[in-house]
Scaffold this active site. Structure first.
Site, PDB file in Angstrom:
ATOM      1  N   LYS A 195      64.687 141.689 -33.247  1.00  0.00           N
ATOM      2  CA  LYS A 195      64.054 140.600 -32.283  1.00  0.00           C
ATOM      3  C   LYS A 195      65.132 140.204 -31.089  1.00  0.00           C
ATOM      4  O   LYS A 195      65.290 138.735 -31.102  1.00  0.00           O
ATOM      5  CB  LYS A 195      63.697 139.392 -33.064  1.00  0.00           C
ATOM      6  CG  LYS A 195      62.529 139.358 -33.805  1.00  0.00           C
ATOM      7  CD  LYS A 195      62.082 138.311 -34.683  1.00  0.00           C
ATOM      8  CE  LYS A 195      63.184 138.129 -35.782  1.00  0.00           C
ATOM      9  NZ  LYS A 195      62.617 137.093 -36.695  1.00  0.00           N
ATOM     10  N   ASP A 230      61.745 134.272 -43.534  1.00  0.00           N
ATOM     11  CA  ASP A 230      60.445 133.301 -43.042  1.00  0.00           C
ATOM     12  C   ASP A 230      59.079 133.863 -43.636  1.00  0.00           C
ATOM     13  O   ASP A 230      58.407 132.778 -44.175  1.00  0.00           O
ATOM     14  CB  ASP A 230      60.362 133.167 -41.485  1.00  0.00           C
ATOM     15  CG  ASP A 230      60.421 134.611 -40.902  1.00  0.00           C
ATOM     16  OD1 ASP A 230      60.242 135.783 -41.528  1.00  0.00           O
ATOM     17  OD2 ASP A 230      59.936 134.709 -39.751  1.00  0.00           O
TER      18      ASP A 230
HETATM   19  C1  GLC Z   1      61.519 140.519 -37.669  1.00  0.00           C
HETATM   20  C2  GLC Z   1      62.717 140.250 -38.752  1.00  0.00           C
HETATM   21  C3  GLC Z   1      62.120 139.810 -40.211  1.00  0.00           C
HETATM   22  C4  GLC Z   1      60.946 138.429 -39.781  1.00  0.00           C
HETATM   23  C5  GLC Z   1      60.270 138.879 -38.821  1.00  0.00           C
HETATM   24  C6  GLC Z   1      59.420 137.486 -38.303  1.00  0.00           C
HETATM   25  O1  GLC Z   1      60.807 141.458 -38.035  1.00  0.00           O
HETATM   26  O2  GLC Z   1      63.307 141.487 -39.078  1.00  0.00           O
HETATM   27  O3  GLC Z   1      62.809 139.614 -41.051  1.00  0.00           O
HETATM   28  O4  GLC Z   1      60.384 138.222 -40.972  1.00  0.00           O
HETATM   29  O5  GLC Z   1      60.890 139.200 -37.668  1.00  0.00           O
HETATM   30  O6  GLC Z   1      60.139 136.548 -38.024  1.00  0.00           O
END
Ligand code: GLC
Length: 453
Positions: A195, A230
């Site tokens: 991200k 999360d």
């Molecule tokens: C990305 C991260 C993951 C997280 C997701 C949503 O895919 O790698 O860990 O849960 O974003 O935030």
């Protein structure tokens, strides 16, 4: 997707483009090459198609990869990470707990006073802080110092009603929404950033140790008792509200899912069988990849130029961070090849990540997300009628799902379509707004150092 919906999506893009083009044409007296516009559009529409038969194959591929990822580390693109959460909140959690939620361009700090079965959430307060972009690409110390400083300022505003008993240490649930190989419930090594974050020196480090050192540098006496993704936080927060929650999905800046697995169905788990018999798995489904995914040259170019080429392909097809960028690339091509916006390509269109989302690309993402959820339900055997009938709840969080109604409606409709009416009646997607913060605090409570027994 129905024919009408496809036509609607097509019309939406063309209407927007035409509106701009007409203004330009009026001013300049020159028109776009409509044949070319149509050709590019039809091509994109064809390549983005997600017929139900294809979605079913995607779901099956997801379920197959889930098995492979559970069998061994590195066995699949799906990491299927162990969370060390083998008990979800029961409602008995009591006391003052903090949570820190880091996973995107903003992070949240939260404190919550839990009153057990009777009191539930007595009081909660939170603050949201945006992360200066340079800290997402800088040094580890700088990022963690910034976070710990904000946390420390927040703790300083703690009112009397929240005070913890004399001599006790404050405890924190740390939601860290990146792929982490957990070593225990309160420690874990960062596998990679996603991200838009890229801080090389944190990779391979225990993020709890990093945060703890930064808190110490701030003089903040606080202990991380739970480190969670999360998705895990959302699952925990969702379960606190509804005992039928079995799956959590995030559709926001990034995308991911977690679910409750039977520990004896995890061959790579060599520890003792938890009392509950369960283990929550962080799938990291954003990294799912399959030749069945309808990828276009625009997706490939986006991936190639991204911070993590070749990775998070499923995420790059559907999450908020990338949807607008895919659309921008398509429009830029139209502008360059068909004078859609007049002779001069609008300068803003040259800037990466400038647009918001548009239907055709969003619907592809939403339908693929629904296929992923369907894949999990298949793996759990919740895609057929059980006797007695069991209700399955999916706790959902993320701004994309929450604020973009075309997207959320499409996820729901597609899932219903894949499941069929009878089973769809037993499956509920519940929006768990900021469930991950509360969920982390609840898990911090259930793993408190002060618990007896
Ligand atoms: C990305 C991260 C993951 C997280 C997701 C949503 O895919 O790698 O860990 O849960 O974003 O935030």
């Amino acid at each position: 997707m129905g024919r009408l919906a496809r036509v609607y999506a097509a019309v939406a893009v063309v209407v927007a483009a035409v509106a701009v083009a007409v203004v330009v044409v009026k001013r300049r007296g020159k028109g776009p090459k409509w044949g070319k516009v149509r050709a590019i559009f039809t091509d994109v529409e064809r390549k983005c198609a997600t017929p139900v038969a294809r979605l079913r194959q995607v779901a099956d591929a997801m379920a197959v990869e889930m098995h492979a990822g559970l069998a061994s580390d590195g066995g699949s693109k799906l990491k299927m990470l162990l969370s060390y959460v083998d008990n979800l909140p029961t409602g008995d959690e009591k006391g003052l707990f903090y949570a820190l939620d880091l996973g995107g361009t903003n992070f949240r700090v939260l404190r919550v006073l839990l009153g057990g079965k009777e009191g539930r959430v007595i009081k909660q307060e939170y603050e949201e802080v945006s992360i200066p972009p340079h800290l997402m690409l800088g040094g580890s110390h700088e990022l963690f110092d910034f976070i710990a400083a904000a946390l420390s300022r927040f703790v300083a505003t703690e009112g009397d009603e929240f005070r913890i008993p004399e001599g006790k240490q404050r405890e924190l649930g740390f939601t860290f929404s990146f792929p982490v190989k957990q070593l225990s419930i309160a420690s874990g090594i960062l596998i990679k950033w996603t991200k838009g974050f890229c801080i090389e020196e944190t990779v391979g480090e225990d993020v709890v140790a990093e945060l703890t050192k930064a808190m110490e540098r701030q003089g903040l006496n606080m202990r991380v008792t739970a480190l969670v993704n999360d998705t895990i936080g959302t699952l925990a927060g969702g379960r606190y509200e509804d005992s039928d929650v079995l799956v959590a999905v995030i559709l926001g800046t990034g995308t991911n899912a977690a679910y409750v697995e039977r520990a004896n169905a995890i061959p790579k788990w060599h520890g003792l069988l938890p009392k509950s018999g369960d283990m929550v798995i962080n799938m990291e489904w954003g990294n799912f990849k399959s030749s069945l995914l309808p990828l276009t040259e625009y997706d490939e170019a986006l991936d190639f130029e991204s911070l993590n080429p070749g990775e998070q392909i499923y995420e790059k097809l559907m999450s908020g961070m990338y949807l607008g960028e895919i659309v921008r690339r398509i429009l830029l091509r139209m502008a360059q090849e068909s004078s859609l916006f007049g002779e001069v390509v609008p300068q803003k269109l040259e800037i990466p990540f400038i647009l918001s989302i548009c239907d055709i690309v969003a619907q592809r993402g939403a339908r693929l997300a629904a296929a992923g959820i369907y894949g999990i339900l298949k793996k759990l055997g919740r895609d057929t009628v059980t006797s007695p009938k069991q209700r399955t709840v999916i706790a959902m969080d993320g701004g994309l799902y929450e604020h973009y109604s075309i997207f959320s409606e499409c996820v729901n409709n597609t899932l219903r379509n894949l499941l069929g009416e009878e089973i769809a009646g037993t499956v509920v997607i519940k929006l768990a707004n900021d469930g991950s913060g509360i969920g982390a605090a609840l898990l911090a409570a259930s793993h408190s150092q002060y618990l007896e027994g």
